[in-house]
Scaffold this motif. Structure first.
Motif, PDB file in Angstrom:
ATOM      1  N   HIS A 176       0.841  -1.202   0.000  1.00  0.00           N
ATOM      2  CA  HIS A 176       0.000   0.000   0.000  1.00  0.00           C
ATOM      3  C   HIS A 176       0.878   1.255   0.000  1.00  0.00           C
ATOM      4  O   HIS A 176       0.732   2.134  -0.860  1.00  0.00           O
ATOM      5  CB  HIS A 176      -0.905  -0.023   1.232  1.00  0.00           C
ATOM      6  CG  HIS A 176      -1.825   1.159   1.345  1.00  0.00           C
ATOM      7  ND1 HIS A 176      -3.142   1.111   0.944  1.00  0.00           N
ATOM      8  CD2 HIS A 176      -1.627   2.415   1.798  1.00  0.00           C
ATOM      9  CE1 HIS A 176      -3.708   2.296   1.156  1.00  0.00           C
ATOM     10  NE2 HIS A 176      -2.808   3.107   1.686  1.00  0.00           N
ATOM     11  N   HIS A 230       1.748   4.684  -2.685  1.00  0.00           N
ATOM     12  CA  HIS A 230       1.822   6.120  -2.389  1.00  0.00           C
ATOM     13  C   HIS A 230       3.199   6.678  -2.776  1.00  0.00           C
ATOM     14  O   HIS A 230       3.316   7.740  -3.377  1.00  0.00           O
ATOM     15  CB  HIS A 230       1.606   6.366  -0.889  1.00  0.00           C
ATOM     16  CG  HIS A 230       0.170   6.319  -0.454  1.00  0.00           C
ATOM     17  ND1 HIS A 230      -0.799   7.124  -1.009  1.00  0.00           N
ATOM     18  CD2 HIS A 230      -0.451   5.597   0.511  1.00  0.00           C
ATOM     19  CE1 HIS A 230      -1.969   6.882  -0.404  1.00  0.00           C
ATOM     20  NE2 HIS A 230      -1.786   5.955   0.516  1.00  0.00           N
ATOM     21  N   GLU A 240      -4.724   7.784  -3.019  1.00  0.00           N
ATOM     22  CA  GLU A 240      -5.164   6.512  -2.457  1.00  0.00           C
ATOM     23  C   GLU A 240      -5.395   5.473  -3.564  1.00  0.00           C
ATOM     24  O   GLU A 240      -5.241   4.274  -3.333  1.00  0.00           O
ATOM     25  CB  GLU A 240      -6.435   6.732  -1.616  1.00  0.00           C
ATOM     26  CG  GLU A 240      -6.825   5.596  -0.702  1.00  0.00           C
ATOM     27  CD  GLU A 240      -5.847   5.344   0.451  1.00  0.00           C
ATOM     28  OE1 GLU A 240      -4.900   6.136   0.646  1.00  0.00           O
ATOM     29  OE2 GLU A 240      -6.035   4.333   1.147  1.00  0.00           O
ATOM     30  N   SER A 282      -2.139   3.624  -4.006  1.00  0.00           N
ATOM     31  CA  SER A 282      -1.812   2.686  -2.931  1.00  0.00           C
ATOM     32  C   SER A 282      -2.722   1.460  -2.970  1.00  0.00           C
ATOM     33  O   SER A 282      -2.275   0.334  -2.818  1.00  0.00           O
ATOM     34  CB  SER A 282      -1.896   3.374  -1.572  1.00  0.00           C
ATOM     35  OG  SER A 282      -3.167   3.928  -1.362  1.00  0.00           O
TER      36      SER A 282
HETATM   37 MG    MG Z   1      -3.239   5.304   2.149  1.00  0.00          MG
END
Ligand code: MG
Length: 493
Positions: free
Chosen positions: A266, A270, A296, A299
């Motif tokens: 994740h 980013h 987001e 990610s």
């Molecule tokens: Mg995040």
């Protein structure tokens, strides 16, 4: 790598603006490093002093951005190309924010939220909503006032949503969340007859082994360790400091290894976004992601679309076994089932990718109604329980695993939650546009996948507002149906 970036500057005002902006950029750079340090290595005793230093840097930024000469430059600028329009758009938003809110209000908000955060932590620990309720009331009231200061066309909540996701309105949210009942039905169908737990959740690992696996996966995905690093923090996060320094963290619980590994994937998403912004935008206002939702999406893409895919598990399984010897007793299918476990969760951050959006919808509904003064703070716990039962099929036992679970409201972040669902939806939508994605994952062609993300989304930084970026990148608007398709195909096939 060289920092000799050449932004495509045509207009003389923008040229002047960028020279002056360099001071702001340098403060942001310092602030970011300070923020990262606070979550990782800062000695506990330094926190009060650090808070002072941070607040002063904040004020400096505000002073520089609202300096009359700077404001006049921004207002009189005649941008000549997309880059310049992006610079002016971003700066106007920042200036507006600083000038529309009276200093007394900013101070009051800071005071209330500082207190609210402390009380929230206590209240959560003691499972005592009564304790937090008066402060939450105050936070909501401040946010309603904030909306009036900032201004809006249709709905006060619009003014707050826009701070976290430029241009986002209640109207957009109603469209995005229009799939909620069908998502709830789909979730209930998926969990029917499926196991609710997996023995891999209980398998203990050695932290050094886990760290080695995390680093190995980052290496395979293409994380540039010469421009970043991986540390440990209470909650995983990514901190972009500069274009050549984007750091991630993860966590280790000693068991349930997917929590650590998928957090790494994740945060890798980013980090990749921040690292892949066009070098020409270095040290300018557009050297940042387009919005929280778009960030987001990057990610979630690496965590869910790649990390939770059968192909990824199969191609990395042998390496996982090497790092974590207990996996010898399991098959790739076991790990895939473990990564894709779907079950009702009370806690948002523990929720699987299928029903995560239902948690977000509940919070969105509460915020929208609170901003309309339609839902009182006292009625919150009951509303929470009823909606959890209706959408997810379980009810919290207390407040700590219900209305008190998230930190956001105590910090005054009203309007933040919807960006999480936007990211989830967008990640599935992006996936649908990448040709032969499953094969690419199976063959570890992560470079090619990243190339798609970089060209369509990442390299543009904040040149375009999020809605326009999505349209340019995918040829369509954000579409929640794409997420339903994705979940249906992955979990009901
Ligand atoms: Mg995040």
């Amino acid at each position: 790598m060289s920092v000799d970036a050449k932004a495509p500057v045509e207009s003389p005002e923008v040229k002047e603006i960028l020279v002056r902006y360099r001071d702001v950029w340098a403060i942001y750079y310092g602030e970011a490093l300070i923020g990262w340090d606070m979550e990782t290595y800062m000695p506990a005793g330094a926190s009060a002093e650090r808070g002072e230093a941070r607040a002063t840097l904040r004020k400096l930024v505000q002073r520089l951005l609202t300096h009359p000469e700077f404001v006049t430059l921004v207002e009189s600028a005649d941008p000549k190309n997309d880059f310049e329009r992006g610079v002016i758009r971003v700066l106007k938003r920042d200036i507006e924010y600083f000038t529309k809110l009276p200093p007394e209000f900013v101070e009051e908000e800071a005071k209330v939220t500082t207190k609210a955060f402390l009380v929230w932590r206590e209240a959560k620990e003691r499972d005592d909503f009564e304790r937090f309720a008066p402060l939450l009331e105050k936070v909501f009231e401040l946010q309603r006032r904030k909306a009036e200061y900032l201004g809006y066309e249709d709905h006060p909540y619009d003014a707050l949503l826009d701070r976290f996701e430029e241009g986002l309105t209640v109207k957009d949210c109603e469209r995005i969340f229009s799939v909620v009942d069908r998502l709830s039905d789909l979730f209930k169908r998926i969990i029917e007859g499926r196991p609710r737990e997996h023995s891999l959740e209980r398998e203990a690992y050695d932290e050094r082994d886990m760290k080695r696996l995390n680093e190995h996966i980052l290496y395979i995905l293409g994380y540039d360790f010469s421009r970043g690093r991986m540390d440990v923090s209470a909650h995983p996060f990514t901190q972009g400091i500069g274009l050549d320094d984007v750091r991630i963290t993860t966590w280790y619980h000693g068991r349930d290894f997917r929590r650590s590994l998928l957090a790494v994937m994740h945060e890798f998403g980013h980090a990749a976004y921040d690292l892949n912004i066009d070098r020409a935008y270095w040290a300018t206002p557009v050297q940042q992601g387009a919005s929280l939702g778009v960030h987001e999406s990057q990610s979630r893409f690496w965590e869910n679309i790649v990390g939770r895919s059968r192909e990824f598990v199969e191609t990395t399984f042998d390496e996982m076994v090497l790092a974590l010897p207990f996996l010898r007793r399991y098959s790739p299918s076991d790990v895939y089932e473990y990564f894709t476990l779907v079950r009702p969760e009370l806690i948002r951050v523990e929720a699987d990718e299928v029903h995560y959006g239902l948690h977000i919808y509940l919070r969105y509904e509460i915020e929208r109604r609170a901003m309309e003064s339609e839902l009182g703070v006292k009625e919150l716990p009951e509303f929470w329980s009823e909606e959890m039962e209706r959408l997810i099929g379980i009810e919290p036992k207390g407040y700590a695993d219900g209305v008190l679970q998230d930190v956001h409201w105590s910090l005054g972040y009203v309007g933040y939650f919807p960006t999480y669902f936007i990211g989830t939806v967008l990640s599935a939508q992006i996936a649908s546009k990448i040709p032969d994605l499953s094969e690419k994952i199976a063959q570890r062609r992560f470079k090619e996948i990243m190339e798609f993300l970089r060209e369509r989304i990442q390299k543009w930084g904040a040149v375009y507002p999020p809605k326009e970026l999505v349209r340019r990148a995918l040829g369509e608007d954000l579409d929640p149906e794409r997420f339903l398709d994705y979940a249906r195909r992955k979990y009901l096939a």
